[in-house]
Write an enzyme that holds these catalytic residues in place. Structure first.
Site, PDB file in Angstrom:
ATOM      1  N   PHE A   6      23.037 -56.468  99.893  1.00 57.81           N
ATOM      2  CA  PHE A   6      22.018 -56.398  98.842  1.00 57.81           C
ATOM      3  C   PHE A   6      20.762 -57.195  99.162  1.00 57.81           C
ATOM      4  CE2 PHE A   6      24.204 -60.350  97.623  1.00 57.81           C
ATOM      5  CZ  PHE A   6      23.134 -61.174  97.311  1.00 57.81           C
ATOM      6  N   LYS A  30      25.078 -46.569 104.010  1.00 61.07           N
ATOM      7  CA  LYS A  30      25.729 -46.896 102.738  1.00 61.07           C
ATOM      8  C   LYS A  30      25.174 -48.245 102.278  1.00 61.07           C
ATOM      9  CE  LYS A  30      28.486 -49.046 100.708  1.00 61.07           C
ATOM     10  NZ  LYS A  30      28.266 -49.943  99.501  1.00 61.07           N
ATOM     11  N   SER A  83      29.871 -60.292 103.673  1.00 57.35           N
ATOM     12  CA  SER A  83      30.747 -61.461 103.696  1.00 57.35           C
ATOM     13  C   SER A  83      31.755 -61.362 104.841  1.00 57.35           C
ATOM     14  CB  SER A  83      31.503 -61.583 102.370  1.00 57.35           C
ATOM     15  OG  SER A  83      32.496 -60.567 102.270  1.00 57.35           O
ATOM     16  N   CYS A 138      21.364 -65.121 105.240  1.00 58.91           N
ATOM     17  CA  CYS A 138      22.274 -65.744 106.199  1.00 58.91           C
ATOM     18  C   CYS A 138      21.604 -66.841 107.006  1.00 58.91           C
ATOM     19  CB  CYS A 138      22.877 -64.688 107.122  1.00 58.91           C
ATOM     20  SG  CYS A 138      21.661 -63.802 108.099  1.00 58.91           S
ATOM     21  N   GLU A 232      30.087 -70.442 102.539  1.00 56.96           N
ATOM     22  CA  GLU A 232      28.716 -69.973 102.318  1.00 56.96           C
ATOM     23  C   GLU A 232      28.469 -69.825 100.819  1.00 56.96           C
ATOM     24  OE1 GLU A 232      25.741 -66.812 104.409  1.00 56.96           O
ATOM     25  OE2 GLU A 232      27.692 -66.034 103.842  1.00 56.96           O
TER      26      GLU A 232
END
Length: 265
Positions: A6, A30, A83, A138, A232
């Site tokens: 996202f 996707k 993730s 990230c 994270e």
């Protein structure tokens, strides 16, 4: 096929779209079900540019769609960004079908700060890095290892962080679930003995009271074994871990299960 997250709905798909199409493949994208609009616009622009129908395709959906991509025998390669937990699932499932797979997971970026660091530059850079994109990237700086006496830099960092205001120069996080998860990390660290120097919990923006905002947060005296130091967070949160020497700082960084980027000030 590319399964994208996202946080960068235009940039991450373009890590793979040009490569796949220029090398003569058809492709399925996707996107995250939380941000479907950008991918549709990419498809419209490619069609407008003359790409034949069926060469670039967008499919929306959640887990079932990802599983279908992993299992479909006509798809020969899969990329994933998201993730670590899901990256491992996608990698195992795709490669079990003899597909090529490249799956990028979570990160934990450490900044080592020494007493001779340029005070103003270190403070402003670290504040910007931990809060940019509301920490949902990230490459966000999420752990600072303070070596020796750097309280003067930490004080400046807190002042810089307070200039970052939700709704003005800090956007919302992606969902209520994300907001609750981020604030849970902060509260848990505080309960375990860490000291919250700048607290972004409960942030509200006038006129957007239902928005999912978390203010910039700086937490001192975090231990390397705490969950907030190990995982994270994906929010505008910086954990400060104290170290007596550069060697100790490097040991702390290298002992973390994640990596991605590192900096020394």
């Amino acid at each position: 096929a590319s399964i994208t997250p996202f946080n960068f709905p235009l940039m991450v798909p373009n890590w793979t779209i040009p490569n796949a199409l220029v090398l003569g493949n058809t492709m399925i994208l996707k996107p995250s079900q939380l941000v479907p609009i950008s991918s549709t616009r990419i498809a419209e622009l490619l069609k407008e540019a003359g790409l034949p129908d069926g060469v670039f395709n967008v499919v929306n959906g959640a887990q079932e769609t990802v599983e279908a991509i992993c299992d479909n025998p006509h798809i020969q390669a899969v990329t994933f960004v998201g993730s670590t937990k899901v990256a491992k699932i996608v990698y195992r499932r795709a490669t079990s079908q003899l597909k090529r797979a490249l799956c990028l997971g979570g990160a934990k970026n450490h900044l080592i700060v020494l007493p001779d660091a340029h005070e103003a530059m270190a403070a402003s850079n670290i504040a910007a890095s931990m809060s940019g994109c509301a920490g949902q990237r990230c490459m966000a700086a999420s752990a600072m290892i303070a070596v020796g006496q750097v309280d003067h830099i930490i004080q400046l960092l807190c002042e810089e962080s307070k200039k970052i205001v939700p709704g003005k120069n800090l956007g919302a996080v992606i969902s209520q679930e994300a907001k609750e998860r981020i604030e849970r990390y902060i509260t848990e660290a505080e309960q375990q003995g860490a000291k919250v120097l700048v607290d972004g919990r409960g942030a509200k923006v006038e006129g957007m009271e239902e928005g999912y905002y978390v203010g910039p947060t700086v937490i001192d005296f975090v231990r390397p074994d705490m969950k907030i130091a190990q995982e994270e967070v994906f929010g505008p949160v910086l954990s400060i871990i104290r170290a007596k020497s550069v060697d100790e700082a490097i040991r702390i960084e290298n002992s973390n299960p994640y990596g991605n980027a590192a900096s020394v000030f």
